[in-house]
Design a protein around this motif. Structure first.
Motif, PDB file in Angstrom:
ATOM      1  N   GLU A   2      26.862-141.423 -38.663  1.00  0.00           N
ATOM      2  CA  GLU A   2      28.197-141.620 -39.213  1.00  0.00           C
ATOM      3  C   GLU A   2      28.460-140.652 -40.376  1.00  0.00           C
ATOM      4  OE1 GLU A   2      26.072-144.029 -38.598  1.00  0.00           O
ATOM      5  OE2 GLU A   2      27.027-145.214 -37.005  1.00  0.00           O
TER       6      GLU A   2
ATOM      7  N   ASN B 264      28.761-149.177 -24.828  1.00  0.00           N
ATOM      8  CA  ASN B 264      29.804-149.771 -23.990  1.00  0.00           C
ATOM      9  C   ASN B 264      29.647-149.223 -22.582  1.00  0.00           C
ATOM     10  OD1 ASN B 264      32.066-150.736 -22.728  1.00  0.00           O
ATOM     11  ND2 ASN B 264      33.544-149.802 -24.131  1.00  0.00           N
TER      12      ASN B 264
ATOM     13  N   ILE C  31      33.326-138.270 -32.283  1.00  0.00           N
ATOM     14  CA  ILE C  31      33.651-139.577 -32.890  1.00  0.00           C
ATOM     15  C   ILE C  31      34.032-140.578 -31.810  1.00  0.00           C
ATOM     16  CG2 ILE C  31      35.302-140.798 -34.363  1.00  0.00           C
ATOM     17  CD1 ILE C  31      35.331-138.290 -36.148  1.00  0.00           C
ATOM     18  N   GLN C  32      34.826-140.139 -30.830  1.00  0.00           N
ATOM     19  CA  GLN C  32      35.208-141.029 -29.734  1.00  0.00           C
ATOM     20  C   GLN C  32      33.997-141.441 -28.921  1.00  0.00           C
ATOM     21  OE1 GLN C  32      38.326-142.410 -29.039  1.00  0.00           O
ATOM     22  NE2 GLN C  32      38.594-141.616 -31.114  1.00  0.00           N
TER      23      GLN C  32
ATOM     24  N   GLN D  95      31.345-137.922 -40.138  1.00  0.00           N
ATOM     25  CA  GLN D  95      32.438-138.061 -41.090  1.00  0.00           C
ATOM     26  C   GLN D  95      32.584-136.795 -41.928  1.00  0.00           C
ATOM     27  OE1 GLN D  95      34.099-140.783 -40.594  1.00  0.00           O
ATOM     28  NE2 GLN D  95      35.702-140.400 -42.088  1.00  0.00           N
TER      29      GLN D  95
ATOM     30  N   GLN E 133      30.982-141.774 -30.089  1.00  0.00           N
ATOM     31  CA  GLN E 133      30.282-142.765 -30.888  1.00  0.00           C
ATOM     32  C   GLN E 133      30.953-144.133 -30.801  1.00  0.00           C
ATOM     33  OE1 GLN E 133      27.349-142.392 -32.477  1.00  0.00           O
ATOM     34  NE2 GLN E 133      27.280-140.324 -31.637  1.00  0.00           N
ATOM     35  N   SER E 134      32.281-144.144 -30.734  1.00  0.00           N
ATOM     36  CA  SER E 134      32.996-145.423 -30.634  1.00  0.00           C
ATOM     37  C   SER E 134      32.745-146.101 -29.296  1.00  0.00           C
ATOM     38  CB  SER E 134      34.498-145.208 -30.849  1.00  0.00           C
ATOM     39  OG  SER E 134      35.076-144.525 -29.752  1.00  0.00           O
ATOM     40  N   ASN E 135      32.358-145.306 -28.275  1.00  0.00           N
ATOM     41  CA  ASN E 135      32.043-145.871 -26.955  1.00  0.00           C
ATOM     42  C   ASN E 135      30.569-146.233 -26.811  1.00  0.00           C
ATOM     43  OD1 ASN E 135      34.710-145.396 -26.193  1.00  0.00           O
ATOM     44  ND2 ASN E 135      34.248-143.400 -25.289  1.00  0.00           N
ATOM     45  N   ARG E 136      29.803-146.045 -27.868  1.00  0.00           N
ATOM     46  CA  ARG E 136      28.355-146.254 -27.795  1.00  0.00           C
ATOM     47  C   ARG E 136      28.028-147.698 -27.409  1.00  0.00           C
ATOM     48  NH1 ARG E 136      23.944-145.812 -32.368  1.00  0.00           N
ATOM     49  NH2 ARG E 136      22.217-144.899 -31.202  1.00  0.00           N
TER      50      ARG E 136
END
Length: 434
Positions: free
Chosen positions: A77, A302, A294-295, A81, A297-300
């Motif tokens: 992160e 899932n 980043i996207q 970031q 990582q947001s799907n990690r």
């Protein structure tokens, strides 16, 4: 234009304006930094918009440096970031400042990254960056960091790639001998230079616009190299191109700033090109690459990510790179917008097919063949289309559709480029086994 008088109402108004333009809230430290910057220029004749254009990239830069100052157990992160704010900084600079000012700031920023690699921790104060932006730079263009080269100087692809590699070794080995040796080993350990090859074949060979060919080649390879170093930290990979990754050889913190220094050096080479469109393309590319990461990582973790969302991620992370460099090749060659659409579309389709094939290899190949860990996506919680039931077969079918569309677009390109070589290389790229 007005004389700047810093009172409480003026500061509050400016805080709100800057926060609005940055699409978010400011921290107490950031409002304090704004106040310090304002007091340092109080009494000057100013345009409020100019002040804002100096404050916003300063804040983006400070956010990036703060995220990248984590010394113990750098988390994905923090890396992402920091990269995100770096991309916003570069994009804002391209839009609102001269390229000479950009170069001045990048040179100071580079000294920060080099100091961080050697753990000196002596980064400049935020106010110094603000004043670099405030003062600008209207001096005549200085010496280039390297000599411009045209395609008449590089008769073959091998000559061009060799010149780029020589210049990369010269520009990027800027650390101490231990770090330079590790980086040189990574740069010379068999990278395919796919993007560079596609860019070369897509260029018109008699265009006067190609005097900056070497700068763009350095930027293409340098940005790719820096992104690999950061990706390896995020994914906690231990191998890259049959070599131990830099964060394993040293520390995540050291590797992080080696990647930052390489990226900054790439932008410094690119800043020799006084063409806003070139910088607009690269700034968009950098932003979208980070956004795609980043996207992802947001799907990690899932395992129910839709095909649409997955394809959007690989479009940002991979396909946009190829799309951008083929567009640039067409743009530098002077083609019209109708023709540039074919360059852009062919790059998009090639990039999508390339990444889908990589996903299949990650699921079906071996570490010895690839030179890096296999099944790393699943181990890190990233579920690709290839990892689903019947995934390799379905992913192959999808990749094949993309490559068919790519070949259709490539056949629409002008014949005064290496169209046949471009089609041949694209076909070989698709049929590769690693």
């Amino acid at each position: 234009m007005e004389i700047l008088q810093v009172d409480e109402q003026f500061k509050r108004d400016l805080h709100r304006l800057v926060a609005h333009k940055m699409n978010g809230m400011l921290s107490t430290d950031e409002t304090g930094l704004i106040d310090t910057c304002l007091l340092s220029i109080e009494g000057a004749t100013v345009d409020q918009e100019v002040v804002i254009h100096c404050l916003i990239p300063t804040l983006y830069l400070m956010r990036s440096l703060t995220c990248h100052q984590v010394t113990d157990g750098v988390l994905r992160e923090n890396v992402l970031q920091g990269d995100y704010y770096s991309s916003l900084f570069y994009r804002y600079m391209v839009q609102h400042h001269s390229l000479r000012t950009l170069k001045r700031v990048l040179k100071v920023l580079q000294s920060t990254y080099l100091a961080n690699v050697s753990n000196q921790q002596n980064r400049p104060a935020p106010l110094q960056y603000f004043h670099l932006l405030w003062q600008g730079d209207d001096t005549p263009e200085g010496h280039r960091s390297h000599h411009p080269v045209s395609l008449s100087d590089v008769k073959t692809l091998d000559t061009y790639k060799q010149q780029v590699k020589i210049e990369m070794v010269s520009l990027f080995t800027m650390f101490d001998s231990t770090h330079n040796d590790a980086l040189s080993a990574l740069m010379t350990s068999g990278g395919k230079q796919t993007r560079l090859t596609l860019f070369y074949h897509a260029l018109t060979k008699d265009s006067s616009r190609q005097r900056d060919l070497l700068s763009i080649g350095i930027a293409i390879e340098g940005i790719h190299l820096a992104s690999l170093i950061h990706d390896d930290i995020i994914d906690q990979a231990d191998m890259r191109r049959h070599q131990q990754t830099l964060h394993e050889k040293f520390t995540p913190y050291t590797a992080l700033h080696m990647g930052n220094a390489i990226f900054t050096q790439s932008l410094l080479a690119l800043a020799d090109i006084e063409d806003r469109e070139v910088h607009r393309v690269f700034s968009r590319l950098f932003y979208q690459m980070v956004h795609g990461e980043i996207q992802q990582q947001s799907n990690r973790y899932n395992c129910h990510v839709s095909t649409y969302r997955y394809l959007k991620v690989i479009r940002d992370k991979t396909a946009l790179f190829v799309e951008s460099i083929l567009y640039l090749a067409g743009y530098l060659s002077g083609y019209t917008n109708d023709t540039l659409r074919h360059f852009r579309r062919s790059g998009y389709y090639i990039g999508m097919a390339y990444q889908l094939k990589d996903d299949i290899f990650d699921y079906t190949s071996t570490a010895a063949t690839l030179g890096k860990p296999v099944a790393s996506d699943q181990k890190n919680g990233y579920y690709t289309l290839a990892s689903a039931v019947n995934g390799p077969r379905q992913t192959t079918q999808l990749a094949h559709r993309f490559i068919e569309r790519a070949l259709i677009e490539l056949r629409q390109l002008p014949t005064d480029i290496d169209q046949r070589e471009l089609i041949y290389y694209t076909t070989i790229l698709y049929k590769r086994t690693r």
